[in-house]
Design an enzyme around this catalytic site. Structure first.
Site, PDB file in Angstrom:
ATOM      1  N   CYS A  20      37.813  45.114  84.328  1.00  0.00           N
ATOM      2  CA  CYS A  20      37.210  44.136  83.412  1.00  0.00           C
ATOM      3  C   CYS A  20      36.300  43.295  84.286  1.00  0.00           C
ATOM      4  O   CYS A  20      36.690  42.921  85.404  1.00  0.00           O
ATOM      5  CB  CYS A  20      38.280  43.274  82.750  1.00  0.00           C
ATOM      6  SG  CYS A  20      37.600  41.858  81.849  1.00  0.00           S
ATOM      7  N   ALA A  71      32.730  47.204  76.547  1.00  0.00           N
ATOM      8  CA  ALA A  71      31.570  47.581  75.732  1.00  0.00           C
ATOM      9  C   ALA A  71      31.207  49.052  75.899  1.00  0.00           C
ATOM     10  O   ALA A  71      30.508  49.630  75.058  1.00  0.00           O
ATOM     11  CB  ALA A  71      30.373  46.699  76.088  1.00  0.00           C
ATOM     12  N   LYS A  88      36.811  33.723  81.519  1.00  0.00           N
ATOM     13  CA  LYS A  88      35.751  33.631  80.509  1.00  0.00           C
ATOM     14  C   LYS A  88      35.390  32.186  80.184  1.00  0.00           C
ATOM     15  O   LYS A  88      34.268  31.893  79.771  1.00  0.00           O
ATOM     16  CB  LYS A  88      36.156  34.379  79.233  1.00  0.00           C
ATOM     17  CG  LYS A  88      36.083  35.906  79.362  1.00  0.00           C
ATOM     18  CD  LYS A  88      36.468  36.577  78.062  1.00  0.00           C
ATOM     19  CE  LYS A  88      36.370  38.100  78.162  1.00  0.00           C
ATOM     20  NZ  LYS A  88      34.984  38.564  78.278  1.00  0.00           N
ATOM     21  N   CYS A 126      30.020  44.567  81.130  1.00  0.00           N
ATOM     22  CA  CYS A 126      31.286  44.554  80.400  1.00  0.00           C
ATOM     23  C   CYS A 126      31.828  45.973  80.372  1.00  0.00           C
ATOM     24  O   CYS A 126      31.132  46.891  79.940  1.00  0.00           O
ATOM     25  CB  CYS A 126      31.066  44.048  78.974  1.00  0.00           C
ATOM     26  SG  CYS A 126      32.537  44.155  77.913  1.00  0.00           S
ATOM     27  N   ASN A 127      33.067  46.152  80.824  1.00  0.00           N
ATOM     28  CA  ASN A 127      33.686  47.480  80.774  1.00  0.00           C
ATOM     29  C   ASN A 127      34.018  47.891  79.345  1.00  0.00           C
ATOM     30  O   ASN A 127      33.736  49.018  78.938  1.00  0.00           O
ATOM     31  CB  ASN A 127      34.965  47.497  81.617  1.00  0.00           C
ATOM     32  CG  ASN A 127      34.704  47.538  83.105  1.00  0.00           C
ATOM     33  OD1 ASN A 127      34.625  48.595  83.712  1.00  0.00           O
ATOM     34  ND2 ASN A 127      34.563  46.367  83.714  1.00  0.00           N
ATOM     35  N   ARG A 149      35.032  42.688  71.861  1.00  0.00           N
ATOM     36  CA  ARG A 149      35.334  44.104  71.990  1.00  0.00           C
ATOM     37  C   ARG A 149      36.830  44.341  71.842  1.00  0.00           C
ATOM     38  O   ARG A 149      37.262  45.333  71.269  1.00  0.00           O
ATOM     39  CB  ARG A 149      34.872  44.640  73.361  1.00  0.00           C
ATOM     40  CG  ARG A 149      33.372  44.848  73.495  1.00  0.00           C
ATOM     41  CD  ARG A 149      32.563  43.556  73.463  1.00  0.00           C
ATOM     42  NE  ARG A 149      32.960  42.631  74.520  1.00  0.00           N
ATOM     43  CZ  ARG A 149      32.798  41.302  74.470  1.00  0.00           C
ATOM     44  NH1 ARG A 149      32.271  40.740  73.402  1.00  0.00           N
ATOM     45  NH2 ARG A 149      33.166  40.532  75.470  1.00  0.00           N
TER      46      ARG A 149
END
Length: 235
Positions: A199, A86, A167, A83-84, A49
């Site tokens: 996030c 997205a 991640k 997911c922010n 993203r």
């Protein structure tokens, strides 16, 4: 019949685990059967993203839509996204998929607006560059007494590095915790009263933040919303 939760995940996998765990941990269950039906599509192959928005790389939209259809066909009654960033494409997702999408950002802002006693507060936003540049939280708070404060350019690079560490599984061993804590201490002296983990990787670092500032966890709030929506009867 109660509803089945669909989690569109993989962005990243540890954040998806965190959302699932928070749903299970916050469900009032006396026996195993009291827990909710949850379908998770952990798709880490969705294009970045951040790179799509900031660098003009391949858009994740088509893979997000395909992933949503996987969840719908599997029996999900609604979808939440782990997911922010997205949420930049949530309007397109809502137009293309017929089951509801509940927004992590809308839900977080609504929660804070309900908590607010009309006193002006400054909130520090820890998020990806794409979430910040698209002004997902800034726009959602417009007209409220909250003021969103953003890290400067060098501080944002630090936040991004910390996110990337999470991640890859570097959570309690995250290389940037000490520097983040130093940054937080500086902002606390400047009157910051809350930090939003904007996030989904950031709340995983909350246990290692050495601060009295209130920490706002959108993943936890989304889990609570999913629990509430899951017990609504199908129409």
């Amino acid at each position: 019949m109660v509803k089945t939760i669909g989690i569109l995940g993989g962005m990243g996998p540890f954040a998806t685990i965190d959302l699932f765990q928070k749903i299970v941990s916050n469900t009032p269950a006396k026996i195993e059967q009291d827990h909710h039906q949850i379908i998770i599509y952990n798709n880490p192959k969705i294009p970045s993203r951040m790179e799509a928005f900031n660098k003009g790389a391949k858009s994740p939209l088509q893979e997000l839509i395909r992933s949503a259809f996987v969840l719908k066909r599997a029996g999900a009654d609604f979808i939440i996204i782990a997911c922010n960033s997205a949420h930049i494409w949530i309007d397109e997702l809502r137009r293309n998929v017929t089951i509801p999408f509940y927004s992590m950002i809308e839900n977080t802002v609504q929660h804070l607006l309900e908590c607010n006693s009309n006193v002006s507060e400054k909130i520090l936003l820890f998020a990806t560059e794409s979430t910040i540049q698209h002004q997902l939280y800034q726009n959602a708070f417009k007209g409220s007494t909250y003021k969103i404060v953003l890290p400067n350019e060098e501080e944002q690079k630090l936040v991004t590095l910390a996110i990337n560490d999470v991640k890859t599984g570097e959570i309690h061993t995250n290389s940037y915790i000490e520097e983040l804590n130093q940054m937080i201490e500086t902002y606390q002296l400047e009157g910051i009263s809350r930090i939003i983990g904007g996030c989904t990787e950031i709340p995983l670092l909350f246990p290692y933040f050495d601060t009295d500032i209130k920490l706002v966890d959108p993943t936890f709030l989304l889990a609570k919303l999913a629990i509430k929506k899951a017990i609504e009867l199908k129409s």
